[in-house]
Structure formats: C-alpha cells, structure tokens
Design a protein around this motif. Structure first.
Motif, PDB file in Angstrom:
ATOM      1  N   ALA A 168       5.804   5.019  -6.962  1.00 32.03           N
ATOM      2  CA  ALA A 168       7.214   5.348  -6.773  1.00 32.03           C
ATOM      3  C   ALA A 168       7.778   4.631  -5.551  1.00 32.03           C
ATOM      4  N   GLU A 169       7.012   4.610  -4.457  1.00 27.62           N
ATOM      5  CA  GLU A 169       7.481   3.922  -3.249  1.00 27.62           C
ATOM      6  C   GLU A 169       7.631   2.438  -3.501  1.00 27.62           C
ATOM      7  N   PHE A 189       0.854  -1.170   0.000  1.00 24.23           N
ATOM      8  CA  PHE A 189       0.000   0.000   0.000  1.00 24.23           C
ATOM      9  C   PHE A 189       0.899   1.231   0.000  1.00 24.23           C
ATOM     10  N   THR A 208       2.486   4.627  -2.873  1.00 21.71           N
ATOM     11  CA  THR A 208       2.514   5.111  -4.244  1.00 21.71           C
ATOM     12  C   THR A 208       3.334   4.161  -5.112  1.00 21.71           C
ATOM     13  N   LEU A 232      -1.610   6.093  -5.920  1.00 21.15           N
ATOM     14  CA  LEU A 232      -1.601   5.087  -4.873  1.00 21.15           C
ATOM     15  C   LEU A 232      -2.068   3.752  -5.428  1.00 21.15           C
ATOM     16  N   PHE A 268      -2.070  10.299 -10.961  1.00 15.82           N
ATOM     17  CA  PHE A 268      -1.016  11.123 -10.394  1.00 15.82           C
ATOM     18  C   PHE A 268       0.361  10.596 -10.776  1.00 15.82           C
ATOM     19  N   GLY A 269       0.435   9.908 -11.897  1.00 11.92           N
ATOM     20  CA  GLY A 269       1.724   9.397 -12.351  1.00 11.92           C
ATOM     21  C   GLY A 269       2.349   8.476 -11.316  1.00 11.92           C
ATOM     22  N   TYR A 270       3.607   8.734 -11.014  1.00 13.96           N
ATOM     23  CA  TYR A 270       4.325   7.893 -10.054  1.00 13.96           C
ATOM     24  C   TYR A 270       3.813   8.079  -8.634  1.00 13.96           C
ATOM     25  N   ASP A 271       3.047   9.142  -8.405  1.00  9.06           N
ATOM     26  CA  ASP A 271       2.513   9.368  -7.068  1.00  9.06           C
ATOM     27  C   ASP A 271       1.154   8.725  -6.866  1.00  9.06           C
TER      28      ASP A 271
END
Lengths: 730, 164
Positions: free
Chosen positions: A557-558, A553, A555, A595, A590-593
C-alpha cells in the motif's frame, strides 16, 4: 562571424569564419552564397566540424573544440537562412527576440542572465575546508564556549594534585625523616585537597565531555541531513557520474569521521595543549632553571614522534588502498555471482580474492615491523626525558637550589604530558583525514544542481498535456546525444519512440521529465519553458513507469501511494485494480499490508511492474512516460501489463519507448530516431508503407519472432530459484 | 477481468465439506470461496474480498459490519479459521541475545516458542499500525504481532530492546 580554435591538423590555432549577406569567408578564401552551397555539422570525441560543400564536392572544412559548438550551430543556421534568402531574392529577416547568446534559449521576461548558462560558473572548493565546518558549528556556539571554559577549568583542576605534593614532601615527610613528628592537621588538609581536586576534575571533566559530545553529535547530524537533502536535489546527471557506494560512504562514514574528530581528537588535543601551557607556567613559577631543562627535550621528542608517525601514515594509506582492493573484489563478484557460477569461475574468483588478501598481508607485515617499534620507542624517549630531569634535579638538590618536594612535583607533572605526546602527534594525520572527509562532503554541498529551480518560478497553468520540443540538443560529456529534435506533442496523444539503442530515445524522455536540462533549444509545456517552472511542481504531473520497477522497503500500500502519501485506501485499491494488481496483492499473506523488500524480492517482475503502474495511476498524471515498461517480462505477463497500461494511457499524453514494436501498435504517432535525430514520423501503417527505418526495424523483429529462442524460458526458471532461495534450502 | 464488481445482493452457504459457497444474484454457485482481508493489519474490518478457488475476485465487501447476517458471521468465522497471527503479550525468556535465538513467548493463543533467525525479521509497523507495533517473522514463516511494545511488561521490553 565564428571564431574556430583548431586548424586542419587539429592543432590549437584560432581563425575566423565570416558570414556576410553575400558570401562566406575564411582567411583569404571566400565563397559566394549560392543555392548549391551547404554547411553541415558533425562532431566526434569532443571535436566539432563544419563542412562547406557545393554540388561538386567539399570546398572547406573547419574544426573546433566542443565549447564553441552552440555558436557553430547558430552559425550553421544563420548560414542556411542567409543562403535561402539569397536564393529567393528576399532580404534576410532580422534576428528574433532577445535570446541567450550561448544557448539560444529565449530569455525569461525579467531576467538578463540565461538560467541555463549562468550555472556553469562555480568556484573550486577551498583547502581550508575544516574551517567551513563552522557553518554547522555556529548554531551551537554558546555550548561550545561553555565546553571550552569547562575544559580550561578541568585541566586546571588536574594540575592541582602535583602542586600539593610539594608541601607534603618538604613540610611533612622529610621533616619526619629528620625526626620531627607528623603534623596530622596539615596532612589531613593536604590529602583532602588532593581528593577535592580529583573530585572537582572528575565533575568538570564529565560536564565538558558530555557537552562537547552532545554538540559534536549534533553538528554531525546536521551535516548528514544537510548533505543528504542537498544530494536529493541534485540532478540525475550527478548520480549517473557517481558510484552509489561512494555516495553512501560520504554521507555515512565521512560525517562520522568528522564527528569523531570533533568530539574526540580535537577535544583531546585542545586539552593537551592547554595542559602543557599551564604546566609550563606552573613549572616556571616554581623554578625557571629546572623548568627549562624539563621542557627543552619536549619539542625534540615531539618532532621525533612526528617523523615516525609520518612514515607510518604513508603505510596506513597504502593499507587503506589495498583494503579497498580486497573489498572491490567482493563488490565485483557478489552482484555478478550468477555470471561467475554460470561460467564455473568460482575457483578463479577465489584465487583473485586470495591474491588481493595476500597483497594485503604483505603490506600489513611491512607496516607492522615499524608499527610495533613505535610504542616502545615513544616509551624510551619519554624515559630519557624523565632521566634528564632526574639528573639535573639531583644536581640542583645537591647544590641546595631546590627541595626534594620540588623535584617530586616536577616529575609528577612531566610524566603527565610525556604520556600525551604520542596522542598529540596523532592529531596531524587525524586532522588531514577529517579535512579530506570534510572536502568530500563539501564537494557534494558545493555542487549546484544542473537542473536548478529558477529564481522566480512561473506557476504552471493547468496542464492539458501538450509538449513542444524545439530544436533540442543534448550533450553528455563531449558526446552529442540529441542533435536538433523538433516535436510537437498534442494533448492526449500517444507517442511511440522507436530506434536502436543509443539513438537517444531514453535521453529525450529524461529531458521531458527534466532529469537533465537540454544543452540547446527548449522544451515547453503550455507555452512555458520547463526551466522556468519549479521542478517538483512540474514532476507532479508526470507518471513514470520504468523498465526496472523499483519498490521501496515497506508495504505494498505504501509503495502504491508513494507519489501521493495521503491517498485513501479506496484510492489505492482502485489504482491497483486498474493496474491489474489487485488480485495478486490479495494473494499476499497480509494483502496490501504485506511487506516487500528493497527490490521487491518476493514478487515477480510482472507483479512489481504492475505495482509501479498502480503507483503512476494513483497520482493521475497528465503526462505519462513508459520507458521500456514491458521489456523485462515474458510475453504472457506483457499481455497482462499491456491491458493494465491501456487503462493508464486513457486520456493522457503518453510517451512510450519499447523495443518490441508490437507493443506500440496503439500509438497515434511513431517517432523513429536514429543517432540523435528524428528520421521518420507516422503511424504504423504509413511507416510500413514507406519501407524506411521503421519498416527495417519491424521486419528484423518479426524475423526474430519466427525463430523463437529457447533462452528466454530457461532464464525464467533460474529467476525463480534466485528469487526464492529459501525454497531451495528448505 | 478485475473490474470492480458492483455490489449486488448475494448469499453465502456452507456446503457439506464445510466450505463456503457464494450464490450470485443470477443463481451461479461458486464453491470453495475464500474471504481475504485487503488490509490485514492496518484496517482488518474494511475491504474484504471473496476470492474463488482460482484466486479470482468475485465479490468486494467495503465494510464487514455492513453485511447482513448470516453472511457476516460466516465470513468472520472463515477468516478466523484461516488467519494465524498470534499476538505476543509477554516475552518470557530468550535463549540468547545473538541470533538465531529461541524465544519463549506468551501469546493470545497460548504459550509457545519461536526461533528468530536474525534481527531483520523484526519489522516495525509504525506506518500501518501505530508507533509501537512490531511484526516478528519466525524461522517457519509464522508472523507474530506485537501491537504496542510500550504496553508490554518491563522485562519483555528490556529483552526486545536488545534486538531492535
């Protein structure tokens, strides 16, 4: 020499097999070593078997339990060595360097005990588990002492008011009835004493409860984090044997239960015991006779309450079990809802739930009959106790032994602790529950990781990516999964593991990742045994792409930066590009952001897989493991993933498992496994030319491809619906 | 296919339909270009991709500020038109503390109402945007942003606390 512990009819009886330079003996029989002689080893369901054959047939057969397996295997090897040396006429070579007598692993240079076998010894958890909580309470002993002193003071303060009733009765009220005026000064003094005592008790009670709640909450939190941290260090073997729900409950519910026990029940119990002791002292100091009469029924009543509670407890335990039955129906059905619906078995599942619920009701009804009786019974017993005090008190007053004030004070005192008897009787079952909870937590804490970090870890030299697998055996429970795997993987090589399911491919990969430790033999990287390096240090060099990509859980990117949390945005984007994930990520709101949920519900299987490939790429591993990385997706997505994988494979040692053999075309060597052994090694063309295992597997698959099944397509459509339930609702 | 495009001078135009057109250095024209932020929340000004109508990446822009005008202005304008993430400045009222709950909020785009389906739709963005950042998804899929909940007025904070 080999000691076996079973006879031919599988009864426990030990006997000896002896191997000498010239022959092999058992009991009275002996067979000279000849080149035709062979010793083979099998095992099945925990029983191992050694067979001695010659060219014409079986000569002997010995059986033993699995504990002797390593020795038996060594015996078998020794036999082969002796026989071959006999045949060639050369003397047998002396045995090699110091190795562990049990698992044959070469011992680490400056350790005498084999790190692999030493861990087998662990002591069973003790029953006095609650006392072991002291380990967690110790850092707070100062606060605990303060809490205890406050409890003492607070309890004493609550006992002051009844004492003040005595003079109020005897020196103010009764003289007034007899015609004397009320002494206002005295009344004011006594009443302000009452108020003062109440306020004092309030303040002390607050401080005590606050301090102890604070401490117990901290003990609970320490317990939880310690358990979780320990759990994370345990090997996959442990997780494989436990149900997730059970582990969740242990860390969540059980620690909370212990917490409540410490902060509420234990505290109340201690307060009650203190109160009874103090009251007894006060009562005896006022009038020993009346005190006796007051306190004698107390143990009897307490014992009766305890008996009833005991009966109730078994009932409550039964309710617990029935309740878990109800939830298990739910836990069964809800994850399998697609199957239920597909076979139109909703009605049956509903019936199953109704039955479980009905059972639950019956058990509850039975218990409630007793339970509803309980509170009134306690009330009745209390009243009887008070009645006895009344009778004896009036009798004493009639004989002028005591004053009315004394009797009033006595009545005030005992009503206090009769009320507490019920709560006190509860301590037994609550303690048992907390002890059970503590035991379950210490079960985890006592469990030693089966892939332990060595006491003196050797630091890994820079890896080139070569892996040497020497005579690796692996046993899960009593089932032998790998039987003597020898493989030398060169740096940068791509190895394809092929074989039927259950042939040990995934196990071999798990051993290379050191999720498990080998039962016998050893795996080395750069000449260092895996067991002598720190686990985390080694795993940094491994990139793993699994069949079912797991997204946490957070983003996107994370998720990509999971193995390297300090990665820059540019690195993340570069990894995503290489994994062919960049463009679909840009399509997210939100792209790489953006969730993604626990299982990445909003992304398709192929997209999730590409994110997990990017994750593996970002840590730039020397060794890459692809465990069925493409088998969960359709062929078109597979193509996309495959080209992402090609970026990933470049310049790394790669070990890939795949059911679809076509995906392993690029492999330098294909390792064909069957029932825990390597049966063929070679590249696609040579293996096809030999027409062996691989050829048969390949032919079977290409036959399937010629008859495309329509099932695959349907499944995808349904997946769409399941994955986007909001779409169908809207 | 999605190899990282090398930065080459390109130019942007607007066609008669108001859509962006990318003119590649070799003269190829790509109609209907859509600019997309790669890190829309954590780093909106860095990493912008120009996507074709078929969702293929045509151009990667490391930093918007480095781009010469008028392209920079055109992309910023296009992004502003496409992005709709109202930032909540104040929570005026909520219909109930149990979900679904209708919130009346004051945002940077004016006052509006949103329906919160469940508490799970409020997500913490501390990793991406700082400790107080929250994202609230309403029942229609609009995302509302709270940049720093500790900077809201006390009433809003008190309301918010009931849902966190």
């Amino acid at each position: 020499m080999l000691e076996i512990d079973l006879d031919s009819s599988l009864a426990f009886r030990s006997s000896l097999i002896v191997l000498t330079a010239r022959d092999i003996r058992c009991g009275d029989c002996s067979w000279p070593l000849t080149p035709e002689l062979s010793l083979t080893h099998h095992d099945h369901a925990g029983v191992g078997m050694l067979e001695l054959d010659d060219a014409t047939g079986r000569l002997a057969c010995w059986r033993y339990t699995m504990g002797r397996n390593p020795v038996a295997l060594r015996f078998e090897r020794e036999f082969t060595r002796q026989r071959d040396h006999m045949a060639s006429g050369q003397p047998a070579l002396p045995a090699v360097v110091a190795s562990c007598p049990i698992c044959q692993l070469p011992l680490p240079p400056d350790e005498e005990e084999c790190p692999n076998c030493a861990r087998e010894l662990h002591t069973p958890p003790s029953t006095w588990t609650l006392l072991r909580l002291w380990r967690f309470a110790k850092p707070y002993q100062g606060q605990l002492l303060a809490g205890f002193l406050l409890t003492l003071a607070a309890t004493a303060a609550t006992l002051v008011p009844p004492y003040l009733i005595m003079p109020l009765m005897d020196e103010v009220l009764i003289p007034y009835q007899n015609g004397k005026p009320i002494d206002t000064g005295k009344v004011a003094m006594l009443l302000s004493g009452l108020l003062g005592a109440a306020c004092f008790a309030w303040a002390l009670g607050w401080a005590r409860t606050y301090i102890l709640a604070l401490v117990s909450e901290r003990i609970g939190a320490d317990l939880r984090t310690t358990t979780y941290e320990h759990l994370l260090k345990l090997s996959l073997e442990y997780f494989g044997a436990k149900r997730t729900g059970d582990l969740l409950a242990r860390i969540g519910t059980e620690t909370d239960r212990i917490n409540v026990f410490l902060s509420l029940h234990l505290l109340d119990f201690a307060t009650d015991v203190l109160m009874i002791i103090m009251t007894a002292v006060i009562l005896f100091s006022i009038n020993p006779w009346l005190a006796m009469v007051t306190l004698v029924p107390l143990p009897i009543i307490a014992w009766m309450i305890h008996i009833v509670r005991d009966k109730l407890r078994t009932g409550f335990e039964q309710i617990d079990r029935v309740w878990s039955e109800v939830t298990s129906v739910l836990a069964d059905t809800i994850p399998g809802i697609r199957v239920v619906k597909a076979f139109a078995q909703e009605a049956r599942e509903a019936q199953r739930f109704r039955d479980a619920n009905k059972h639950n009701l019956e058990v509850n009804d039975r218990l409630n009959r007793v339970w509803s009786l309980f509170a009134p019974t306690v009330g009745l017993l209390t009243e009887i106790g008070v009645l006895v005090v009344w009778i004896f008190g009036i009798w004493l007053i009639a004989h002028d032994s005591i004053t009315v004030g004394v009797l009033t004070a006595f009545l005030a005192y005992i009503s206090r602790f009769y009320n507490r008897l019920d709560a006190m009787s509860r301590i037994v079952s609550v303690t048992q529950k907390a002890a059970a909870g503590a035991k379950r937590i210490f079960d985890i804490l006592d469990h030693v990781s089966s892939v332990p970090d060595p006491a003196k870890p050797i630091s890994l030299p820079p890896l080139k990516g070569g892996i040497q697998i020497d005579n690796v055996h692996f046993r899960y429970g009593n089932r032998a999964i790998l039987r003597g795997i020898d493989l030398d993987i060169r740096p940068g090589e791509m190895i394809g593991l092929v074989g039927h399911s259950g042939s040990g491919k995934s196990t071999l990969v798990n051993l290379i990742c050191r999720f498990y430790d080998v039962s016998e033999g050893g795996i080395r990287v750069e000449g260092v045994d895996l067991r002598s390096v720190a686990v985390a240090d080694y795993r940094k060099h491994i990139g793993l792409v699994l069949q079912e990509p797991f997204l946490f859980f957070g983003t996107i990117a994370e998720n990509i930066a999971y193995g390297k949390p300090d990665a820059t945005r540019a690195e993340i984007v570069a990894a995503a590009r290489a994994a062919h994930a960049h463009e679909f990520i840009l399509r997210q709101p939100f792209g790489y952001d953006s969730l993604v949920g626990e299982r990445g519900q909003s992304l398709s299987g192929g997209e999730r897989q590409r994110i997990s490939i990017a994750r593996a790429l970002l840590i730039d591993p020397k060794i890459l493991i692809l465990d069925e990385a493409t088998s969960a997706v359709d062929t078109e997505t597979e193509f996309e993933i495959q080209s992402a994988l090609n970026n990933l494979i470049r310049g790394r040692t790669t070990i890939a498992i795949a059911h679809r053999l076509s995906t392993l075309r690029r492999a330098d060597r294909l390792i064909v496994m069957d029932r825990g052994r390597i049966v063929e090694i070679g590249n696609h063309d040579t293996l096809m030319a030999t027409e062996g295992h691989y050829w048969r597997l390949y032919m079977a698959q290409s036959k399937q491809l010629d008859e495309p099944s329509p099932l695959g397509a349907e499944e995808d459509i349904e997946e769409e619906i399941i994955n986007h339930p909001a779409g169908t609702k809207a | 296919m999605s190899r990282r495009p090398i930065f080459r001078p390109f130019s942007l135009e607007r066609n008669a339909f108001g859509r962006l057109v990318l003119v590649a250095p070799d003269g190829t024209r790509h109609e209907n270009i859509i600019p997309v932020r790669a890190f829309a929340l954590s780093a909106p000004e860095t990493g912008i991709a120009l996507m074709s109508a078929e969702s293929k990446e045509l151009q990667w822009i490391e930093r918007l500020a480095d781009l010469p005008e008028p392209a920079q202005g055109m992309i910023a304008e296009e992004l502003a038109k496409r992005e709709f993430t109202p930032v909540i400045r104040r929570i005026i009222a909520v219909s109930s503390f149990a979900t679904p709950s209708t919130w009346t909020v004051d945002t940077d785009r004016g006052q509006t109402t949103l329906i919160l389906k469940s508490e799970e739709d409020i997500r913490r963005l501390q990793e991406t945007m700082g400790p107080g950042a929250l994202m609230i998804a309403d029942s229609q899929g609009i995302h509302f942003l709270i940049r720093d909940r500790t900077a809201l007025d006390l009433l809003s904070q008190r309301i918010l606390k009931r849902f966190l």
